[in-house]
Design an enzyme around this catalytic site. Structure first.
Site, PDB file in Angstrom:
ATOM      1  N   CYS A   1       0.840  -1.194   0.000  1.00  0.00           N
ATOM      2  CA  CYS A   1       0.000   0.000   0.000  1.00  0.00           C
ATOM      3  C   CYS A   1       0.879   1.250   0.000  1.00  0.00           C
ATOM      4  O   CYS A   1       1.645   1.460  -0.927  1.00  0.00           O
ATOM      5  CB  CYS A   1      -0.987  -0.042   1.165  1.00  0.00           C
ATOM      6  SG  CYS A   1      -2.318   1.188   0.997  1.00  0.00           S
TER       7      CYS A   1
ATOM      8  N   HIS B   1      -3.952  -4.473  -0.292  1.00  0.00           N
ATOM      9  CA  HIS B   1      -3.561  -5.041   0.994  1.00  0.00           C
ATOM     10  C   HIS B   1      -3.595  -6.566   0.899  1.00  0.00           C
ATOM     11  O   HIS B   1      -4.666  -7.163   1.040  1.00  0.00           O
ATOM     12  CB  HIS B   1      -4.510  -4.575   2.096  1.00  0.00           C
ATOM     13  CG  HIS B   1      -4.315  -3.150   2.486  1.00  0.00           C
ATOM     14  ND1 HIS B   1      -3.401  -2.750   3.436  1.00  0.00           N
ATOM     15  CD2 HIS B   1      -4.906  -2.016   2.041  1.00  0.00           C
ATOM     16  CE1 HIS B   1      -3.438  -1.444   3.569  1.00  0.00           C
ATOM     17  NE2 HIS B   1      -4.342  -0.969   2.727  1.00  0.00           N
TER      18      HIS B   1
ATOM     19  N   GLU C   1      -2.683  -8.641   3.046  1.00  0.00           N
ATOM     20  CA  GLU C   1      -3.078  -9.180   4.343  1.00  0.00           C
ATOM     21  C   GLU C   1      -4.588  -9.140   4.566  1.00  0.00           C
ATOM     22  O   GLU C   1      -5.102  -9.764   5.490  1.00  0.00           O
ATOM     23  CB  GLU C   1      -2.360  -8.419   5.477  1.00  0.00           C
ATOM     24  CG  GLU C   1      -2.896  -7.033   5.786  1.00  0.00           C
ATOM     25  CD  GLU C   1      -2.420  -5.938   4.850  1.00  0.00           C
ATOM     26  OE1 GLU C   1      -2.683  -4.758   5.155  1.00  0.00           O
ATOM     27  OE2 GLU C   1      -1.800  -6.249   3.802  1.00  0.00           O
TER      28      GLU C   1
END
Length: 199
Positions: free
Chosen positions: A78, A179, A181
């Site tokens: 990001c 992202h 994650e």
């Protein structure tokens, strides 16, 4: 055990990146300053926030030169991806200059909201081990107002009003604007590919 240096640049996604790596069987170590970086196997630079503040923190902690000199495969996430480039319009700030390109503000339009927030399609532009197992039409989760226009570093792009770089790669550095994650199996796959990557 792989030595993964997770750079603390003040990003709010720090904890979620740790949990994502834990799910892949790795325990990264938190790096707050240049002295702690050492000679890791991998470097990950996560980030949520704004470019000028993050660069100021990296400078104060001596990490700008340390990251420029590092030879380990490095991934920005990001804002962390944006910081790998030469300059950002956000705060008109010089970034790390590890990759070629400049970060631009996304432009709103009819039906196009900024920040760009939510799931969007990754469109592959080049063959890369970082994209192994990422199927055509795969989607990832984005939250951002700035992006790198598609350039020679781009191996996957996404469209939100205009095209921008979703995954970039240059030499031993790479980045994801989304992202990983928070991107379910697709994000897990991209992170796993990075940990296996041998540029």
């Amino acid at each position: 055990m792989m030595d993964i240096a997770l750079i603390d640049a003040g990003g709010a996604n720090f904890g979620s990146v740790i949990h994502a790596l834990d799910r892949l069987g790795h325990s990264p170590r938190r790096v707050r300053d240049a002295d702690a970086l050492g000679d890791p196997d991998r470097i990950i630079l996560p980030g949520v926030g704004e470019a000028a503040g993050a660069m100021r923190l990296l400078r104060e902690r001596g990490l700008v030169d340390a990251l420029r000199d590092a030879t380990a495969p490095t991934m920005g996430i990001c804002l962390g991806m944006q910081l790998l480039f030469e300059h950002s319009e956000e705060g008109d700030v010089e970034c790390l200059g590890l990759m070629s390109g400049r970060v631009r503000k996304l432009q709103p339009g009819q039906g196009i909201r900024v920040p760009h927030m939510g799931w969007n399609v990754l469109n592959t532009m080049a063959d890369s081990p970082l994209l192994s197992g990422v199927e055509a039409g795969a989607q990832a989760y984005f939250v951002h107002s700035y992006a790198v226009p598609v350039n020679s570093t781009c191996i996957a792009r996404t469209t939100h009003g205009s095209d921008f770089a979703a995954i970039v790669q240059q030499d031993h550095r790479c980045g994801a604007q989304f992202h990983p994650e928070k991107s379910s199996k697709v994000g897990e796959r991209v992170l796993g590919n990075f940990l296996r990557w041998a540029p």
